[in-house]
Design an enzyme around this catalytic site. Structure first.
Site, PDB file in Angstrom:
ATOM      1  N   PHE A 375      44.221  35.947  48.647  1.00 49.50           N
ATOM      2  CA  PHE A 375      44.932  34.675  48.480  1.00 49.50           C
ATOM      3  C   PHE A 375      44.932  33.794  49.720  1.00 49.50           C
ATOM      4  CE2 PHE A 375      47.305  38.242  46.421  1.00 49.50           C
ATOM      5  CZ  PHE A 375      46.701  38.112  45.177  1.00 49.50           C
ATOM      6  N   CYS A 376      43.860  33.841  50.497  1.00 50.13           N
ATOM      7  CA  CYS A 376      43.775  33.055  51.738  1.00 50.13           C
ATOM      8  C   CYS A 376      44.984  33.317  52.634  1.00 50.13           C
ATOM      9  CB  CYS A 376      43.651  31.557  51.444  1.00 50.13           C
ATOM     10  SG  CYS A 376      42.124  31.100  50.607  1.00 50.13           S
ATOM     11  N   ALA A 377      45.425  34.568  52.643  1.00 50.00           N
ATOM     12  CA  ALA A 377      46.533  34.990  53.503  1.00 50.00           C
ATOM     13  C   ALA A 377      46.241  36.396  53.992  1.00 50.00           C
ATOM     14  CB  ALA A 377      47.847  34.941  52.733  1.00 50.00           C
TER      15      ALA A 377
END
Length: 424
Positions: A375-377
């Site tokens: 999740f781009c995290a």
């Protein structure tokens, strides 16, 4: 697995729509979309990917459709269509400003998305930025250009806030950049308190509201927020636009984000006189439809009963969290045990299963759309002990109790199938 889930699986085809007392809160485009299944049949699509891109509200689609016959380039056009589009485009700024509670002297800069808005502000900050390690990459990587000081989040919200205070007191910073709501777990930070802390330490505060604004009303003047960034595509508004809202002085003092037409007052071969913000940072032909779509979404959301909308979301979120938690081997992820609030995001893992395996099973077998991965995290997923990623189910105004029941039953079926050695 609980007896309740066993009974559900024995008596219900989890691919079909089940009965539920909680229907969608508002009409969205694609609510009747049919998804093909691996067995050749189709089923009404159950969308649990709102946190990535929310479907357009029907009212937004209608507003955009009504503008299409007038579509033309804005500004400096004397023609009727150009005048109409210019009026709608500039009027969209006022709608956005009113929706987020902007101060009279704040500016609204239209951008491509939240990432674009954050990078724009990063090019204007006159000093260092303090940021947490739990952020989406957009609110982490964008600050590297002007010296990001990354604070490691602690085991509780309170401890995390104390770490922020300590970092801001160590040496001056120009900006504190925080998420409004985690795109991984939906947990919400106490924004007003963080704004007070930042100001007491001589810093301004930026809130990445990409996940917060679609779920909560935000008043930046009341909260004490200096800058707010968000995306239309998460706010039920398609066409790839976003906005940066906030104080004008940094934006007016900085070099234009893009050099080109529309950002200037006068150009000579050897000199350029730049316009003030927001035009200073909107060079080129703007995304008129995107801005109008955002304004339409803001007006639609402002017209809803905010308490009722939040109650709808909370009921579905609690139902989903409890249902998934009752399935053997399913873990629902959280950052802090004391977070004061959360929006409609439920991220989970299934013991022994790759996230993509779970997501593919839900899609191909039951017409359920979720998001899988990191999740781009990435730093946050690593902190939570899931470097391989997780599965995210996110809710919105078009979600229903029937969708939630279907997802819970399908995940339980996946777990039961794996236990029985079912290759599906």
């Amino acid at each position: 697995m609980t007896a309740v889930l066993d009974t559900t699986l024995a008596s219900v085809d989890v691919r079909a729509e089940s009965c539920s007392s909680t229907g969608p809160f508002a009409p969205v485009c694609g609510s009747d979309l049919r998804a093909p299944l691996r067995d050749g049949t189709t089923v009404t699509y159950a969308n649990f990917d709102y946190a990535a891109s929310a479907p357009a509200l029907s009212a937004v689609a209608e507003r955009v459709q009504s503008l299409l016959p007038f579509y033309a380039s804005v500004h400096r056009g004397a023609g009727y269509a150009s005048q109409v589009c210019t009026e709608r485009y500039e009027g969209a700024r006022d709608v956005v400003a009113d929706f987020v509670g902007a101060r009279a002297d704040d500016v609204v800069v239209f951008t491509r998305n939240t990432t674009d808005a954050l990078n724009l502000l990063a090019s204007c900050v006159p000093g260092e930025t303090v940021v947490l390690d739990i952020e989406h990459h957009a609110n982490l990587l964008s600050w590297k250009r002007n010296g990001a000081r990354v604070v490691e989040s602690a085991g509780t919200v309170e401890e995390t806030i104390q770490r922020i205070v300590a970092e801001l007191c160590t040496r001056p910073a120009a900006l504190l950049a925080v998420t409004g709501a985690s795109n991984v777990t939906g947990e919400v930070l106490p924004i007003a308190r963080l704004a007070r802390i930042a100001h007491e330490c001589g810093a301004r505060i930026l809130v990445d509201a990409a996940q917060l604004l679609p779920h909560r009303r935000v008043d930046i003047a009341e909260l004490g927020v200096d800058y707010l960034a968000f995306s239309g595509h998460k706010l039920y508004a398609p066409f790839g636009a976003g906005a940066l809202v906030g104080r004008a002085d940094w934006l007016d003092a900085a070099e234009p984000y893009l050099a080109g037409g529309g950002a200037t007052k006068n150009v000579e071969i050897d000199s350029v006189q730049w316009a003030a913000a927001p035009q200073r940072h909107e060079a080129g032909t703007p995304n008129v439809l995107g801005a109008v779509a955002i304004a339409a979404a803001c007006e639609a959301l402002a017209g809803f009963d905010a308490v009722a909308a939040q109650q709808h979301e909370r009921e579905l979120c609690d139902r989903l969290t409890a249902g998934l938690g009752a399935v053997d081997g399913v873990q629902v992820l959280r950052i802090w045990p004391d977070s004061p609030d959360s929006v409609g995001i439920v991220t989970f893992t299934v013991a022994g299963a790759e996230p993509r395996e779970v997501a593919t099973f839900l899609s191909d077998g039951y017409g359920i759309g979720v998001r899988d991965g990191r999740f781009c995290a990435h730093p946050l997923l690593s902190r939570l002990g899931h470097v391989e990623g997780a599965v995210r189910a996110s809710l919105g105004l078009g979600s229903s109790g029937a969708d939630v029941d279907r997802l819970i039953a399908a995940v339980a079926e996946f777990v039961r199938g794996r236990a029985a050695g079912d290759p599906r």
